[in-house]
Design a protein around this motif. Structure first.
Motif, PDB file in Angstrom:
ATOM      1  N   ARG A   1      -9.922  22.541   3.698  1.00 58.77           N
ATOM      2  CA  ARG A   1      -9.654  22.528   5.106  1.00 58.77           C
ATOM      3  C   ARG A   1      -9.000  21.166   5.274  1.00 58.77           C
ATOM      4  O   ARG A   1      -8.930  20.100   4.614  1.00 58.77           O
ATOM      5  N   PRO A   2      -7.602  21.473   6.061  1.00 56.84           N
ATOM      6  CA  PRO A   2      -6.679  20.206   6.062  1.00 56.84           C
ATOM      7  C   PRO A   2      -7.354  18.947   6.758  1.00 56.84           C
ATOM      8  O   PRO A   2      -8.275  19.059   7.436  1.00 56.84           O
ATOM      9  N   ILE A   3      -7.055  17.747   6.584  1.00 57.42           N
ATOM     10  CA  ILE A   3      -7.540  16.239   6.969  1.00 57.42           C
ATOM     11  C   ILE A   3      -6.454  15.637   7.654  1.00 57.42           C
ATOM     12  O   ILE A   3      -5.171  15.860   7.495  1.00 57.42           O
ATOM     13  N   ASN A   4      -6.581  14.679   8.216  1.00 55.85           N
ATOM     14  CA  ASN A   4      -5.902  13.761   8.912  1.00 55.85           C
ATOM     15  C   ASN A   4      -5.628  12.219   8.145  1.00 55.85           C
ATOM     16  O   ASN A   4      -6.550  11.996   7.270  1.00 55.85           O
ATOM     17  N   GLY A   5      -4.422  11.953   8.372  1.00 54.12           N
ATOM     18  CA  GLY A   5      -4.028  10.715   7.559  1.00 54.12           C
ATOM     19  C   GLY A   5      -3.663  10.641   6.425  1.00 54.12           C
ATOM     20  O   GLY A   5      -3.497   9.766   5.582  1.00 54.12           O
ATOM     21  N   VAL A   6      -2.959  12.020   5.851  1.00 51.74           N
ATOM     22  CA  VAL A   6      -2.701  12.097   4.516  1.00 51.74           C
ATOM     23  C   VAL A   6      -1.328  11.034   4.010  1.00 51.74           C
ATOM     24  O   VAL A   6      -1.455  10.527   2.875  1.00 51.74           O
ATOM     25  N   LEU A   7      -0.677  10.894   5.083  1.00 52.70           N
ATOM     26  CA  LEU A   7       0.694  10.142   4.895  1.00 52.70           C
ATOM     27  C   LEU A   7       0.210   8.789   4.396  1.00 52.70           C
ATOM     28  O   LEU A   7       0.677   8.236   3.271  1.00 52.70           O
ATOM     29  N   PRO A   8      -0.403   7.881   5.143  1.00 57.57           N
ATOM     30  CA  PRO A   8      -0.831   6.556   4.861  1.00 57.57           C
ATOM     31  C   PRO A   8      -1.647   6.537   3.602  1.00 57.57           C
ATOM     32  O   PRO A   8      -1.391   5.578   2.677  1.00 57.57           O
ATOM     33  N   MET A   9      -2.387   7.413   3.237  1.00 63.68           N
ATOM     34  CA  MET A   9      -3.454   7.459   2.035  1.00 63.68           C
ATOM     35  C   MET A   9      -2.542   7.803   0.866  1.00 63.68           C
ATOM     36  O   MET A   9      -2.528   6.996  -0.078  1.00 63.68           O
ATOM     37  N   VAL A  10      -1.604   8.822   1.004  1.00 64.95           N
ATOM     38  CA  VAL A  10      -0.670   8.830  -0.304  1.00 64.95           C
ATOM     39  C   VAL A  10       0.209   7.736  -0.432  1.00 64.95           C
ATOM     40  O   VAL A  10       0.377   7.243  -1.705  1.00 64.95           O
ATOM     41  N   GLU A  11       0.705   7.285   0.628  1.00 62.82           N
ATOM     42  CA  GLU A  11       1.444   5.928   0.568  1.00 62.82           C
ATOM     43  C   GLU A  11       0.862   5.059  -0.514  1.00 62.82           C
ATOM     44  O   GLU A  11       1.476   4.090  -1.281  1.00 62.82           O
ATOM     45  N   LYS A  12      -0.428   4.664  -0.082  1.00 57.23           N
ATOM     46  CA  LYS A  12      -1.181   3.615  -0.503  1.00 57.23           C
ATOM     47  C   LYS A  12      -1.412   3.914  -1.900  1.00 57.23           C
ATOM     48  O   LYS A  12      -1.672   3.030  -2.889  1.00 57.23           O
ATOM     49  N   ALA A  13      -1.940   5.239  -2.301  1.00 60.97           N
ATOM     50  CA  ALA A  13      -2.002   5.640  -3.587  1.00 60.97           C
ATOM     51  C   ALA A  13      -0.908   5.308  -4.645  1.00 60.97           C
ATOM     52  O   ALA A  13      -1.005   4.892  -5.800  1.00 60.97           O
ATOM     53  N   LYS A  14       0.313   5.673  -3.998  1.00 60.13           N
ATOM     54  CA  LYS A  14       1.516   5.420  -4.724  1.00 60.13           C
ATOM     55  C   LYS A  14       1.807   3.736  -5.207  1.00 60.13           C
ATOM     56  O   LYS A  14       2.028   3.402  -6.367  1.00 60.13           O
TER      57      LYS A  14
END
Length: 536
Positions: free
Chosen positions: A115-128
Motif C-alpha cells: 500500500r502507498p505511504i505518505n512522505g516518500v519525497l523527503p525520505m528519498v531525498e534524505k536517503a540520497k
C-alpha cells in the motif's frame, strides 16, 4: 543470525534514514520491536507475520528482535513494514538479497500486497544525501520517488513479485543447494531488482498535478473594479498581504480566488520544498511531476488554531505551511475565532512556525501571502448609498465587529482595499485579464530577483533593516510626505516599513529605479483601515 536494512520515517516534513536491524536467536518464539516505535509500528508485527505466511514463506519460530536505530528518535508510521519483512526473510536465509545501498519503504497488507505511504519525497531525498543508491517501495509511490534524480527506483506491487510467483519470474528459484544449506532445505530465492526498475517511460505515463490552462478562472470575468485589480497586481508583484473590504456581492471572493492566476510559477527550489510539505501531509497526488503552481488554501472559519498552524502529539503541518510560497485566503475574516487569528501574527513575521510538544519540537516553513476579505459591518451595508440597502448596525456593533481583528494583525496587512459596488454592471468593454496582470507581475518580479540575487530573499515584502533602507530609499519630498502621514494617522513603525515596501513594489511595476512621491502616495492610500473615521 543478524541482518541490517535501511528504511526511513518523517520528522516534521523532513525525512530521516533509519537502520532496521534484525536478530534471530534461539528461545521462545516472540517478536520484539525496540527503538521508540509508535503503535502503528508495533502492530506491524502482525501485518508482517500474516504477509510472510500468505506469500509462501515461513515466519521463523525463534526469538526475533528488531531494532530501529537511532534508538533515541521516536518513529511513527507504517513505512517500516516492507523493510521488517525483508529483514526477517534475508536473516532467516529464505531470500538472497543484498540491500546495503537500498532504501526500503512500504506498508504491507495481510496478503502481501503493498500500500502507498505518505512522505516518500523527503525520505528519498534524505536517503540520497546519505549515500544510498536506490529505493524499493510501493509501485504507486514510484512516480513521486522518481522526482529525486540519481536514485534507482524499484516499484513493487506484491511481495510475490520477489518470489517469481507473479508475472515475469524475478527470481531464480530452486537453485542447487550449496554446502551452506542443510540437507532437505531449499536454497534461498535470489531477488532480481532490475526487473522492478521504474523507467522513464513509466514516468511519462503519469499526468501532471496542475490544472490545464483552459479551465483556469480569469480576471476578465470580473466586471469593473479596476482599482481593486491594480491593488491585487501590486500584492502579487511583491507578495504583500492584502484584505478586501466591501458589502456583500461586490466580488471580493471572486477577485481573491483568481489571485493565483497572476502569480509567477514556483522556482525549482520552491517547487521541491512545497512538494515535500504536501508529501509529508499526505496531500500529494501520486504523479511524476513537482508542483509548479503556487498553492491556494482557503480554510473554513470554524478551523482550530492547531489546524491553521499545525499540531498533534507529533506535530504535523497546518494550513499556513500548506500555503507555503502561495496564498492563505481567509474569507469573512471576522468570522474566524479571535484566538485563531492571533496565532497568525508570529508566522507572518518570521515566515516559519515552531511547534513544541513533549515528544518533539519541530519547525515548519510558513512563507505565504495572507489574503482576506470582510464586510464593513455585521449587516454588510455600512456606507452603501442604495436606498433599499441601508445599514442597520449601531456604531457600537460596528466597533465590536471590527474589534474581532486586532490592531497588531491589521498592522501586518500591507494593502487594505475597499471594494464598492460596480457602477455599471453591464459595461462589458475591455476588462483587464489575468494574462495582462500577470505580465506586469512577472516584469516586476524579474527586477526583484535580479536586485536581490545575492541575498537570501527575492521579494520586496521580505525587505528588512539595512536592506530596506538601501533598496527603498526616499528623496526628501517622499520622506516628508510619508512622515506627515505617519504623524497624522498615528501609524506604527511597522506600518511605516510596510508602506516603504509597498512603494518599492509600485515603483517596480512602473519599471522605475527610484521611488517617487506618487509611488508613496499610492502606497499610503491602500491603508484604508488605518483611517479610523471610515469606521466610526
Amino acid at each position: 543470525m543478524y541482518g541490517k536494512l535501511y528504511s526511513a520515517c518523517l520528522h516534521g516534513i523532513d525525512g530521516v534514514t533509519i537502520q532496521v536491524e534484525v536478530d534471530l536467536s534461539n528461545g521462545l518464539p516472540q517478536t520484539s520491536i525496540i527503538g521508540l516505535p509508535d503503535s502503528s509500528i508495533r502492530e506491524s508485527v502482525e501485518r508482517v507475520r500474516a504477509a510472510v505466511k500468505n506469500c509462501g514463506f515461513t515466519y521463523p519460530m525463534k526469538r526475533v528482535t528488531i531494532n530501529l536505530a537511532p534508538a533515541d528518535l521516536r518513529k511513527e508510521g507504517s513505512s517500516f513494514d516492507l523493510a521488517i519483512a525483508l529483514g526477517i526473510l534475508v536473516t532467516s536465509e529464505q531470500i538472497d538479497f543484498s540491500p546495503e545501498s537500498l532504501l526500503i519503504l512500504g506498508e504491507l497488507a495481510l496478503d502481501g500486497s503493498l500500500r502507498p505511504i505518505n512522505g516518500v519525497l523527503p525520505m528519498v531525498e534524505k536517503a540520497k544525501r546519505d549515500g544510498l543508491k536506490g529505493v524499493l517501495l510501493p509501485y504507486e509511490n514510484a512516480p513521486e520517488a522518481a522526482l529525486i534524480g540519481g536514485m534507482n527506483v524499484y516499484g513493487l506491487r506484491h511481495i510475490k513479485e520477489l518470489t517469481g510467483s507473479q508475472a515475469d519470474g524475478l527470481i531464480e528459484p530452486d537453485r542447487p543447494q550449496s554446502e551452506t544449506h542443510s540437507p532437505g532445505r531449499s536454497a534461498p530465492f535470489r531477488v532480481h531488482l532490475s526487473k522492478l526498475l521504474y523507467t522513464k517511460s513509466d514516468i511519462e505515463n503519469h499526468g501532471s498535478v496542475n490544472t490545464p490552462d483552459d479551465v483556469v478562472e480569469d480576471y476578465s470575468d470580473v466586471i469593473g473594479q479596476p482599482h481593486v485589480k491594480r491593488a491585487l497586481t501590486i500584492a502579487a508583484a511583491g507578495m504583500h498581504n492584502i484584505i478586501l473590504i466591501g458589502p456583500p456581492g461586490t466580488g471580493k471572493t471572486m477577485l481573491m480566488k483568481r489571485l493565483p492566476t497572476i502569480l509567477p510559477p514556483l522556482s525549482e527550489q520552491e517547487s521541491l520544498t512545497t512538494t515535500k510539505i504536501y508529501s509529508a501531509a499526505g496531500k500529494l497526488k501520486h504523479t511524476g511531476s513537482l508542483m509548479t503552481r503556487r498553492p491556494f488554501r482557503s480554510p473554513h472559519h470554524t478551523i482550530s488554531s492547531g489546524g491553521l498552524i499545525g499540531g498533534g502529539t507529533i506535530p504535523r503541518p497546518g494550513e499556513v505551511s500548506l500555503a507555503h510560497k502561495g496564498i492563505l485566503f481567509l474569507d469573512e475574516l471576522p468570522e474566524f475565532s479571535r484566538h485563531v487569528l492571533e496565532v497568525l501574527r508570529q508566522p507572518l513575521e518570521d515566515r516559519e512556525v515552531t511547534i513544541s510538544r513533549a515528544r518533539a519540537v519541530l519547525t515548519f516553513p510558513a512563507h505565504f501571502m495572507l489574503a482576506a476579505s470582510m464586510n464593513p459591518c455585521p449587516c454588510g451595508f455600512w456606507g452603501n448609498d442604495h436606498p433599499q440597502q441601508r445599514c442597520t448596525c449601531s456604531p457600537r456593533r460596528i466597533g465590536q465587529y471590527r474589534a474581532k481583528i486586532s490592531g497588531p494583525l491589521l498592522d501586518r496587512i500591507d494593502l487594505q482595499v475597499e471594494v464598492p459596488r460596480p457602477k455599471d454592471r453591464y459595461d462589458t468593454a475591455h476588462q483587464l485579464s489575468s494574462r495582462e496582470m500577470r505580465e506586469q507581475v512577472m516584469a516586476a518580479q524579474l527586477l526583484q530577483s535580479t536586485r536581490y540575487r545575492h541575498l537570501p530573499f527575492s521579494w520586496n515584502s521580505e525587505l528588512f533593516g539595512s536592506h530596506l533602507r538601501r533598496y527603498a530609499a526616499l528623496d526628501s519630498a517622499s520622506a516628508s510626505l510619508l512622515q506627515t502621514t505617519i504623524d497624522t494617522l498615528g501609524l506604527s513603525m511597522r506600518a511605516y516599513d510596510k508602506i516603504l515596501k509597498l512603494a518599492r513594489t509600485i515603483a517596480d511595476l512602473d519599471q522605475a529605479e527610484c521611488i517617487g512621491s506618487h509611488h508613496v502616495a499610492e502606497a499610503i492610500q491602500y491603508r484604508q483601515l488605518d483611517q479610523l473615521p471610515v469606521y466610526v
